[in-house]
Design an enzyme around this catalytic site. Sequence first.
Site, PDB file in Angstrom:
ATOM      1  N   CYS A 171      -2.243   8.702   3.044  1.00 51.31           N
ATOM      2  CA  CYS A 171      -2.137   7.967   1.631  1.00 51.31           C
ATOM      3  C   CYS A 171      -3.356   8.544   0.786  1.00 51.31           C
ATOM      4  CB  CYS A 171      -1.850   6.726   1.623  1.00 51.31           C
ATOM      5  SG  CYS A 171      -3.137   5.730   2.559  1.00 51.31           S
ATOM      6  N   GLU A 174       0.893  -1.295   0.190  1.00 47.15           N
ATOM      7  CA  GLU A 174      -0.161  -0.070   0.103  1.00 47.15           C
ATOM      8  C   GLU A 174       0.860   1.177   0.061  1.00 47.15           C
ATOM      9  OE1 GLU A 174      -3.826  -1.752   1.690  1.00 47.15           O
ATOM     10  OE2 GLU A 174      -3.558   0.064   1.646  1.00 47.15           O
ATOM     11  N   GLU A 220       3.510  13.471  -4.708  1.00 49.37           N
ATOM     12  CA  GLU A 220       2.690  13.199  -3.363  1.00 49.37           C
ATOM     13  C   GLU A 220       3.378  14.285  -2.512  1.00 49.37           C
ATOM     14  OE1 GLU A 220       3.299   9.711  -0.987  1.00 49.37           O
ATOM     15  OE2 GLU A 220       1.034   9.633  -0.739  1.00 49.37           O
TER      16      GLU A 220
HETATM   17  P1  NAD Z   1       8.643   5.089   4.232  1.00 41.30           P
HETATM   18  O1  NAD Z   1       8.344   4.569   3.006  1.00 41.30           O
HETATM   19  O2  NAD Z   1       9.735   5.767   4.484  1.00 41.30           O
HETATM   20  O3  NAD Z   1       8.468   4.353   5.684  1.00 41.30           O
HETATM   21  C1  NAD Z   1       7.507   3.171   6.013  1.00 41.30           C
HETATM   22  C2  NAD Z   1       7.888   2.128   6.730  1.00 41.30           C
HETATM   23  O4  NAD Z   1       9.102   1.460   5.890  1.00 41.30           O
HETATM   24  C3  NAD Z   1       8.817   2.501   7.959  1.00 41.30           C
HETATM   25  O5  NAD Z   1       8.557   1.514   8.834  1.00 41.30           O
HETATM   26  C4  NAD Z   1      10.192   2.621   7.596  1.00 41.30           C
HETATM   27  O6  NAD Z   1      10.924   2.220   8.817  1.00 41.30           O
HETATM   28  C5  NAD Z   1      10.265   1.352   6.503  1.00 41.30           C
HETATM   29  N1  NAD Z   1      11.371   1.417   5.878  1.00 41.30           N
HETATM   30  C6  NAD Z   1      12.246   2.416   5.357  1.00 41.30           C
HETATM   31  N2  NAD Z   1      13.030   2.124   4.634  1.00 41.30           N
HETATM   32  C7  NAD Z   1      13.061   0.645   4.537  1.00 41.30           C
HETATM   33  C8  NAD Z   1      13.705  -0.330   3.736  1.00 41.30           C
HETATM   34  N3  NAD Z   1      14.741  -0.281   2.901  1.00 41.30           N
HETATM   35  N4  NAD Z   1      13.297  -1.574   3.972  1.00 41.30           N
HETATM   36  C9  NAD Z   1      12.443  -1.728   4.686  1.00 41.30           C
HETATM   37  N5  NAD Z   1      11.616  -0.831   5.429  1.00 41.30           N
HETATM   38  C10 NAD Z   1      11.944   0.145   5.253  1.00 41.30           C
HETATM   39  O7  NAD Z   1       7.128   5.789   4.285  1.00 41.30           O
HETATM   40  P2  NAD Z   1       6.700   7.091   5.574  1.00 41.30           P
HETATM   41  O8  NAD Z   1       7.521   8.103   5.476  1.00 41.30           O
HETATM   42  O9  NAD Z   1       6.828   6.237   7.071  1.00 41.30           O
HETATM   43  O10 NAD Z   1       5.159   7.359   5.165  1.00 41.30           O
HETATM   44  C11 NAD Z   1       4.918   8.123   4.390  1.00 41.30           C
HETATM   45  C12 NAD Z   1       4.580   7.355   2.948  1.00 41.30           C
HETATM   46  O11 NAD Z   1       3.538   6.173   3.105  1.00 41.30           O
HETATM   47  C13 NAD Z   1       3.714   8.219   2.040  1.00 41.30           C
HETATM   48  O12 NAD Z   1       4.278   7.877   0.586  1.00 41.30           O
HETATM   49  C14 NAD Z   1       2.238   7.634   2.144  1.00 41.30           C
HETATM   50  O13 NAD Z   1       1.505   7.826   0.844  1.00 41.30           O
HETATM   51  C15 NAD Z   1       2.555   6.195   2.343  1.00 41.30           C
HETATM   52  N6  NAD Z   1       1.490   5.566   2.860  1.00 41.30           N
HETATM   53  C16 NAD Z   1       0.531   4.838   2.076  1.00 41.30           C
HETATM   54  C17 NAD Z   1      -0.626   4.293   2.883  1.00 41.30           C
HETATM   55  C18 NAD Z   1      -1.552   3.337   2.158  1.00 41.30           C
HETATM   56  O14 NAD Z   1      -2.371   2.639   2.537  1.00 41.30           O
HETATM   57  N7  NAD Z   1      -1.341   3.176   0.722  1.00 41.30           N
HETATM   58  C19 NAD Z   1      -0.855   4.376   4.125  1.00 41.30           C
HETATM   59  C20 NAD Z   1       0.098   5.355   5.055  1.00 41.30           C
HETATM   60  C21 NAD Z   1       1.209   5.581   4.052  1.00 41.30           C
END
Ligand code: NAD
Length: 500
Positions: free
Chosen positions: A298, A264, A396
């Site tokens: 999101c 997601e 975004e």
């Molecule tokens: P992010 O991708 O930076 O982090 C999300 C999660 O992934 C965190 O737990 C982070 O620690 C982990 N992560 C980061 N790098 C990683 C790696 N190399 N390997 C594995 N895990 C890793 O996102 P964010 O900044 O926490 O959240 C914002 C983003 O999330 C936005 O783009 C938003 O659209 C998206 N989002 C999507 C939904 C959805 O349901 N589609 C919901 C909420 C947020």
Amino acid sequence: MDQSSTRLTPPEEPRAFGFFLDGAWVPAGDREVFERASPGHGVPVTRIPKCTHEDLNAAVASARQAFDDRRWSGLSGADRAAVLLKTAEGIRARAEEIAYWETLENGKPIAQARAEVGGCVGMFEYASGLARSLHGDSFNNLGDGMFGVVTREPVGVVGVITPWNFPFLILCERVPYILASGCTMVAKPSEMTSATTLILAEILHDAGLPAGVMNVVTGSGSTIGQALIEHDQIDMLSFTGSTAVGRRVVEASGKSNFKKLGLELGGKNPQIVFADADLEDAADGVAFGIGFNTGQCCVSGSRLIVERSVADAFAAMVAEKFKKIRVGDPLDEATQVGAITTDAQNATIMGYIERGQSEGAKLLYGGAQLDFGRGQYIAPTLFGDVTSDMAIAREEIFGPVLTVMPFDTVDEAIAIANDTEYGLAASVWTKNIDKALMVTRRVQAGRFWVNTTLSGGPELPIGGFKQSGWGREAGIYGVEEYTQIKSVHIEIGKRTPWVE
Ligand code: NAD
């Protein structure tokens, strides 16, 4: 936490958490610790261990053992349902505590956090029914010599990686469905917002979840997250976060054990408003769609696509709504929009606001940081004169920034709405049923709202088209994602010999 007065305050001392392994807390010990400051108050509120690779391996081994010995998947659906229902009760009993720590780590208003926790109770209650009703299929039409059965089996050990914008809600849109299916799991919350995931692990344990079925490791994405997505003992990975990290998850699956993926990711979601809409309702809905959770959703409706004949008047109505939104201390009951969750996100949003102006968009409202003496806040922001090539129209932002683009025909509105790599969510506002249905059919989005926005619940699935992700969470669809299908062919009577 001062619960005696109506006005909550941040804790005097940060709350120290351990992580949750094999049915017990593990204290941080001599591990490094991440100290999280409340984005609304600028004071430290939690201390979270940075798990090591050994910790992660222990958590995966615990979940593996719990799956392989069938201590959870071998129970009846009724027994699993009982644990999920008891968990719902446990969440209800600790709702105030969960909302408080969610607000402190995330910066969202306490009233909103409380409502989200209430929604999470519903997720567990609904999923408990699914644990009992999940079933396969049978084929009685294969001739007298054959009977066919299709069974659903849990996928196995699931890794769950969640972002910081809805730490508890997003978790609870996944965990009860994963558990209903019979899987075991290792969750890794965002390093910014780990507290409520850890609290949920304890509630599940207290509700009777067998040891090892849910483990929580804490730490950064680049270390512990990356190791989790590469781990070859993880059978499925549910990732919620940015599209950039989602791409890494896909690569890691291909390079390791081809683990099944649920993704997601991001969105750039359109709000299409026709001149025949109830414009007062639409303006309120549009303001809510981008103001809620400071636009850090999101599914935030970040692109307003409005019929030209009413475009200017409607933008003025939205600006008027923005003016009245109560931005401020997340611990204040009355606050509607709280703080920006991370320093990096604050800088990103302010960067986009600057870029919008330098690319020629017209700032109609907001555009500035709000100073409440502490914490980081941004005013809801509205841009007119936006063209489709501008970064603020395409990328975004993940903040309270709304762009306005006019259209003349239904086809043009649909074309603008679909002119994005994302396909997460969309809304249409009109009193004309033909237009509503045409737009609903042709706009590419996994979630769609007609004359409303951002509504949801446990029944309807969540997920995206295009680069917004793969698979669905919640509803019957969500629990099925965590199963795999087995076809069973059963011969009836004497075999027709191959060798005479
Ligand atoms: P992010 O991708 O930076 O982090 C999300 C999660 O992934 C965190 O737990 C982070 O620690 C982990 N992560 C980061 N790098 C990683 C790696 N190399 N390997 C594995 N895990 C890793 O996102 P964010 O900044 O926490 O959240 C914002 C983003 O999330 C936005 O783009 C938003 O659209 C998206 N989002 C999507 C939904 C959805 O349901 N589609 C919901 C909420 C947020």
